[in-house]
Every structure is written in structure tokens, then in C-alpha cells.
Design a protein around this motif. Structure first.
Motif, PDB file in Angstrom:
ATOM      1  N   GLY A 131     -12.826 -50.580 -22.065  1.00 54.91           N
ATOM      2  CA  GLY A 131     -13.851 -51.352 -23.150  1.00 54.91           C
ATOM      3  C   GLY A 131     -14.085 -50.770 -24.151  1.00 54.91           C
ATOM      4  N   THR A 132     -13.254 -49.889 -24.980  1.00 55.25           N
ATOM      5  CA  THR A 132     -13.355 -49.282 -26.129  1.00 55.25           C
ATOM      6  C   THR A 132     -12.234 -49.386 -26.884  1.00 55.25           C
ATOM      7  OG1 THR A 132     -12.644 -47.146 -25.620  1.00 55.25           O
ATOM      8  CG2 THR A 132     -14.930 -47.746 -25.023  1.00 55.25           C
ATOM      9  N   LEU A 133     -12.028 -48.856 -28.200  1.00 60.30           N
ATOM     10  CA  LEU A 133     -11.157 -48.795 -28.919  1.00 60.30           C
ATOM     11  C   LEU A 133      -9.743 -47.995 -28.278  1.00 60.30           C
ATOM     12  CD1 LEU A 133     -12.699 -48.006 -32.539  1.00 60.30           C
ATOM     13  CD2 LEU A 133     -11.612 -50.319 -31.836  1.00 60.30           C
ATOM     14  N   VAL A 134     -10.105 -47.069 -27.226  1.00 58.70           N
ATOM     15  CA  VAL A 134      -9.191 -46.325 -26.836  1.00 58.70           C
ATOM     16  C   VAL A 134      -8.203 -47.332 -25.800  1.00 58.70           C
ATOM     17  CG1 VAL A 134      -8.775 -44.378 -24.784  1.00 58.70           C
ATOM     18  CG2 VAL A 134     -10.454 -44.133 -26.590  1.00 58.70           C
ATOM     19  N   ALA A 135      -8.747 -48.345 -25.414  1.00 59.49           N
ATOM     20  CA  ALA A 135      -8.050 -49.310 -24.522  1.00 59.49           C
ATOM     21  C   ALA A 135      -7.335 -50.337 -25.268  1.00 59.49           C
ATOM     22  CB  ALA A 135      -9.142 -50.141 -23.835  1.00 59.49           C
ATOM     23  N   GLU A 136      -7.218 -50.407 -26.428  1.00 64.68           N
ATOM     24  CA  GLU A 136      -6.472 -51.485 -27.394  1.00 64.68           C
ATOM     25  C   GLU A 136      -5.030 -51.000 -27.171  1.00 64.68           C
ATOM     26  OE1 GLU A 136      -7.363 -51.602 -31.409  1.00 64.68           O
ATOM     27  OE2 GLU A 136      -9.421 -52.314 -31.039  1.00 64.68           O
ATOM     28  N   GLY A 137      -4.229 -52.382 -26.591  1.00 60.14           N
ATOM     29  CA  GLY A 137      -2.902 -52.260 -26.382  1.00 60.14           C
ATOM     30  C   GLY A 137      -2.521 -51.631 -25.155  1.00 60.14           C
ATOM     31  N   LYS A 138      -3.480 -51.155 -24.256  1.00 63.21           N
ATOM     32  CA  LYS A 138      -2.991 -50.653 -22.924  1.00 63.21           C
ATOM     33  C   LYS A 138      -3.155 -51.639 -21.701  1.00 63.21           C
ATOM     34  CE  LYS A 138      -3.962 -46.241 -24.835  1.00 63.21           C
ATOM     35  NZ  LYS A 138      -5.116 -45.098 -24.595  1.00 63.21           N
ATOM     36  N   GLU A 139      -2.536 -51.485 -20.753  1.00 61.03           N
ATOM     37  CA  GLU A 139      -2.753 -52.264 -19.685  1.00 61.03           C
ATOM     38  C   GLU A 139      -4.238 -52.043 -18.941  1.00 61.03           C
ATOM     39  OE1 GLU A 139      -0.537 -53.198 -15.192  1.00 61.03           O
ATOM     40  OE2 GLU A 139       0.386 -51.960 -16.746  1.00 61.03           O
ATOM     41  N   VAL A 140      -4.875 -52.953 -18.417  1.00 58.88           N
ATOM     42  CA  VAL A 140      -6.182 -52.682 -17.846  1.00 58.88           C
ATOM     43  C   VAL A 140      -5.976 -53.415 -16.395  1.00 58.88           C
ATOM     44  CG1 VAL A 140      -8.614 -53.263 -17.851  1.00 58.88           C
ATOM     45  CG2 VAL A 140      -7.206 -52.943 -20.240  1.00 58.88           C
ATOM     46  N   ARG A 141      -6.172 -52.670 -15.547  1.00 57.97           N
ATOM     47  CA  ARG A 141      -6.583 -53.146 -13.939  1.00 57.97           C
ATOM     48  C   ARG A 141      -8.110 -52.839 -13.415  1.00 57.97           C
ATOM     49  NH1 ARG A 141      -0.756 -51.835 -10.769  1.00 57.97           N
ATOM     50  NH2 ARG A 141       0.545 -52.569 -12.443  1.00 57.97           N
ATOM     51  N   ASP A 142      -8.389 -53.683 -12.553  1.00 60.06           N
ATOM     52  CA  ASP A 142      -9.539 -53.457 -11.761  1.00 60.06           C
ATOM     53  C   ASP A 142      -9.386 -52.904 -10.672  1.00 60.06           C
ATOM     54  OD1 ASP A 142     -11.773 -54.347  -9.682  1.00 60.06           O
ATOM     55  OD2 ASP A 142     -12.585 -54.769 -11.819  1.00 60.06           O
ATOM     56  N   TYR A 143     -10.018 -51.618 -10.331  1.00 59.31           N
ATOM     57  CA  TYR A 143     -10.100 -50.807  -9.172  1.00 59.31           C
ATOM     58  C   TYR A 143     -11.639 -50.659  -8.575  1.00 59.31           C
ATOM     59  CZ  TYR A 143      -5.333 -49.686 -10.013  1.00 59.31           C
ATOM     60  OH  TYR A 143      -3.967 -49.723  -9.985  1.00 59.31           O
ATOM     61  N   ASP A 144     -11.951 -51.260  -7.560  1.00 58.01           N
ATOM     62  CA  ASP A 144     -13.038 -51.176  -6.842  1.00 58.01           C
ATOM     63  C   ASP A 144     -14.174 -51.452  -7.714  1.00 58.01           C
ATOM     64  OD1 ASP A 144     -11.996 -49.946  -4.540  1.00 58.01           O
ATOM     65  OD2 ASP A 144     -12.129 -47.899  -5.391  1.00 58.01           O
ATOM     66  N   GLY A 145     -13.965 -52.588  -8.728  1.00 56.28           N
ATOM     67  CA  GLY A 145     -14.941 -53.138  -9.663  1.00 56.28           C
ATOM     68  C   GLY A 145     -15.103 -52.467 -10.910  1.00 56.28           C
ATOM     69  N   ARG A 146     -14.057 -51.519 -11.177  1.00 59.57           N
ATOM     70  CA  ARG A 146     -14.308 -50.541 -12.351  1.00 59.57           C
ATOM     71  C   ARG A 146     -12.696 -51.038 -13.214  1.00 59.57           C
ATOM     72  NH1 ARG A 146     -15.720 -44.628 -12.076  1.00 59.57           N
ATOM     73  NH2 ARG A 146     -16.060 -45.116 -14.148  1.00 59.57           N
ATOM     74  N   ALA A 147     -12.895 -51.422 -14.602  1.00 60.46           N
ATOM     75  CA  ALA A 147     -11.735 -51.674 -15.577  1.00 60.46           C
ATOM     76  C   ALA A 147     -11.197 -50.010 -15.487  1.00 60.46           C
ATOM     77  CB  ALA A 147     -12.114 -52.338 -16.678  1.00 60.46           C
ATOM     78  N   CYS A 148     -10.195 -50.113 -15.498  1.00 63.21           N
ATOM     79  CA  CYS A 148      -9.187 -48.936 -15.548  1.00 63.21           C
ATOM     80  C   CYS A 148      -8.133 -49.035 -16.590  1.00 63.21           C
ATOM     81  CB  CYS A 148      -8.921 -48.282 -14.332  1.00 63.21           C
ATOM     82  SG  CYS A 148     -10.062 -47.779 -13.273  1.00 63.21           S
ATOM     83  N   ILE A 149      -7.724 -48.197 -17.601  1.00 60.42           N
ATOM     84  CA  ILE A 149      -6.652 -48.536 -18.427  1.00 60.42           C
ATOM     85  C   ILE A 149      -5.483 -47.539 -18.033  1.00 60.42           C
ATOM     86  CG2 ILE A 149      -8.053 -49.338 -20.162  1.00 60.42           C
ATOM     87  CD1 ILE A 149      -7.944 -46.511 -21.473  1.00 60.42           C
ATOM     88  N   LEU A 150      -4.173 -47.846 -18.355  1.00 54.87           N
ATOM     89  CA  LEU A 150      -3.107 -47.107 -18.117  1.00 54.87           C
ATOM     90  C   LEU A 150      -2.929 -46.089 -19.220  1.00 54.87           C
ATOM     91  CD1 LEU A 150      -0.556 -46.696 -16.254  1.00 54.87           C
ATOM     92  CD2 LEU A 150       0.473 -48.305 -17.862  1.00 54.87           C
ATOM     93  N   GLU A 151      -2.827 -45.071 -18.785  1.00 53.70           N
ATOM     94  CA  GLU A 151      -2.367 -43.619 -19.749  1.00 53.70           C
ATOM     95  C   GLU A 151      -0.901 -43.038 -19.148  1.00 53.70           C
ATOM     96  OE1 GLU A 151      -3.949 -42.938 -22.399  1.00 53.70           O
ATOM     97  OE2 GLU A 151      -5.795 -43.713 -22.310  1.00 53.70           O
ATOM     98  N   ARG A 152      -0.217 -42.826 -20.180  1.00 48.96           N
ATOM     99  CA  ARG A 152       1.020 -42.357 -19.902  1.00 48.96           C
ATOM    100  C   ARG A 152       1.242 -40.690 -20.118  1.00 48.96           C
ATOM    101  NH1 ARG A 152       4.621 -46.161 -19.199  1.00 48.96           N
ATOM    102  NH2 ARG A 152       4.036 -48.398 -20.179  1.00 48.96           N
ATOM    103  N   ALA A 153       1.848 -40.136 -19.220  1.00 44.58           N
ATOM    104  CA  ALA A 153       2.032 -38.724 -19.106  1.00 44.58           C
ATOM    105  C   ALA A 153       2.506 -38.348 -20.595  1.00 44.58           C
ATOM    106  CB  ALA A 153       3.205 -38.204 -18.530  1.00 44.58           C
ATOM    107  N   LEU A 154       2.075 -37.072 -21.092  1.00 47.18           N
ATOM    108  CA  LEU A 154       2.526 -36.661 -22.467  1.00 47.18           C
ATOM    109  C   LEU A 154       3.177 -35.406 -22.232  1.00 47.18           C
ATOM    110  CD1 LEU A 154       1.628 -36.890 -25.222  1.00 47.18           C
ATOM    111  CD2 LEU A 154      -0.464 -35.562 -25.232  1.00 47.18           C
ATOM    112  N   HIS A 155       4.430 -35.580 -22.652  1.00 47.94           N
ATOM    113  CA  HIS A 155       5.339 -34.602 -22.697  1.00 47.94           C
ATOM    114  C   HIS A 155       5.308 -33.919 -24.098  1.00 47.94           C
ATOM    115  CE1 HIS A 155       7.182 -35.441 -18.741  1.00 47.94           C
ATOM    116  NE2 HIS A 155       7.012 -36.669 -19.157  1.00 47.94           N
TER     117      HIS A 155
END
Length: 232
Positions: A131-155
Motif C-alpha cells: 500500500g506504499t510506494l515500495v509496492a509499485e510494480g510488484k505482485e500483491v497477494r492477500d494472505y490471511d486478510g493482509r496484503a503482501c508484496i512479492l520481494e525477490r532475493a538479492l544476490h
């Protein structure tokens, strides 16, 4: 015989290429691999992406510019991935003027992206930043009633790490809060280079006190406590 100690800074920095993603451990000055960063500046690689907890310190007139700000000042950093950039700092000015890109990542998310890279986890969902600028362009899913964003591993192509003690296999221990990002960055780097304050014989470190096993370490340089390259 396995011996991961290198004899010089030049040997430690050998092969770091232009365009590399460099993981830089430390929380402010604590646990930061200052000597290795000086070596990277001397080595000359450019167009770098630097992953570091913070580049937020404002430079005071009359003081030398060191560390990541010096790399930025030299025009060698294309992008920083960090939790904090202060307006008026060398990094902040570079972003404002369009000379450098910046990606702001919540601190816990940054740590988990690095840990995931070392653990072989390609991505994960987190509610942090939804729900913030951090989420822009990222996949969002609902888990247990909470919106969650997809973050990728950082190599990282390279990880620069500070340790308290190391043996010739590259097994590492850390001192107190200087542990911070060092273990997870050591795991997430394809080439992990360590500066250590102290050296011990193989077998001297109790197994349950080894924080980073040598399997994650490629090169170790002994930079003794009290060396002028280290902060007081």
C-alpha cells in the motif's frame, strides 16, 4: 591444502568487474569492511550497484570523503540499493541531480532479500511496504486478510565482509553488533571477500561458535586491529 588467505589487497580485489553488484556489510561504521572498500576504490571498477544499509551521512566540510560516498563522488556508482539516503549528503545530491539511481528498501526486507539469496529462496511475500510506494510494480497477494508484496532475493556479484576472527578455511566469527549484515551478505555473494581482525589455527574455533562457515567464503585478508585503515 585449502588456504583462503590472500597476501595483498590487490589479490583480494582481483577480478572485480565493471558493472558488478557489490554487497557492502556494516551498520553505519560498525562492522563495515573499511579496508576492503578502500581497496575497491583503488582497484578501479566502475558502473557499480552498491547494496548497503545506509549512505545517509552528511559530509562535513574539511573532512576527507571516504567509503561509499567517495565511490559515488568519483562517479563509480550507477545505483545504490539501501534503506536510507539523507538529503544533502553526497549520495542524496547524486540522486537529486540524476547522476545515480537509488532503490529504497525497508531494512527488514533488505535483510530478508539477502538471506533468501544465500538460502536459495528466489522470492517471498511480505506485508512490509504494502500500500506504499515500495509496492509499485510488484505482485500483491492477500494472505490471511493482509496484503503482501512479492520481494525477490538479492544476490551480489561480490560481498565485502568484516570478521573478528578467521581460519584458513574461511570459517568466521564476528564481534558483538558488528555481526549485523555480515553473515547474510557473505552467503549472498557469488565472490565473498573478507577482512579479518584476527587469524587463528584451523580447529581453534569451536564449531558452535562459527557463524559463517568457510563454504561461503572465497578470500580472506588479515587487516589487524589497530591498522590505520580501520576506524578507531
Amino acid at each position: 591444502m585449502i588456504d583462503k588467505f590472500v597476501r595483498s589487497m590487490a589479490e583480494a580485489m582481483n577480478g572485480i568487474k565493471d558493472g558488478s553488484t557489490v554487497l557492502m556489510a556494516g551498520f553505519g561504521e560498525v562492522g563495515a569492511p573499511h579496508a576492503l572498500l578502500d581497496g575497491l576504490i583503488e582497484q578501479g571498477a566502475g558502473n557499480l550497484t552498491i547494496v548497503v544499509n545506509s549512505v545517509g551521512r552528511v559530509h562535513k566540510p574539511g573532512q576527507p570523503v571516504q567509503g561509499v560516498p567517495r565511490l559515488i563522488e568519483l562517479g563509480r556508482v550507477r545505483k545504490v540499493i539501501t534503506t536510507f539516503i539523507r538529503a544533502g549528503s553526497i549520495a542524496g545530491d547524486a540522486v537529486r541531480d540524476g547522476r545515480m539511481e537509488a532503490e529504497a528498501v525497508p531494512q527488514g526486507t533488505l535483510a530478508e532479500r539477502l538471506r533468501a539469496a544465500g538460502a536459495g529462496v528466489p522470492a517471498f511475500f511480505t506485508p512490509t511496504g504494502a500500500g506504499t510506494l515500495v509496492a509499485e510494480g510488484k505482485e500483491v497477494r492477500d494472505y490471511d486478510g493482509r496484503a503482501c508484496i512479492l520481494e525477490r532475493a538479492l544476490h551480489g556479484d561480490v560481498a565485502l565482509v568484516e570478521a573478528w576472527m578467521a581460519d584458513r578455511w574461511g570459517n568466521l566469527t564476528f564481534r558483538d553488533s558488528s555481526r549485523n549484515f555480515n553473515p547474510i551478505m557473505a552467503m549472498a555473494g557469488r565472490l565473498t571477500i573478507v577482512q579479518t581482525h584476527h587469524v587463528c589455527d584451523l580447529g581453534q574455533l569451536p564449531a558452535n561458535e562459527i557463524v559463517t562457515p568457510g563454504i561461503f567464503v572465497d578470500r580472506v585478508l588479515h587487516v589487524a586491529a589497530g591498522d590505520p585503515k580501520l576506524p578507531a
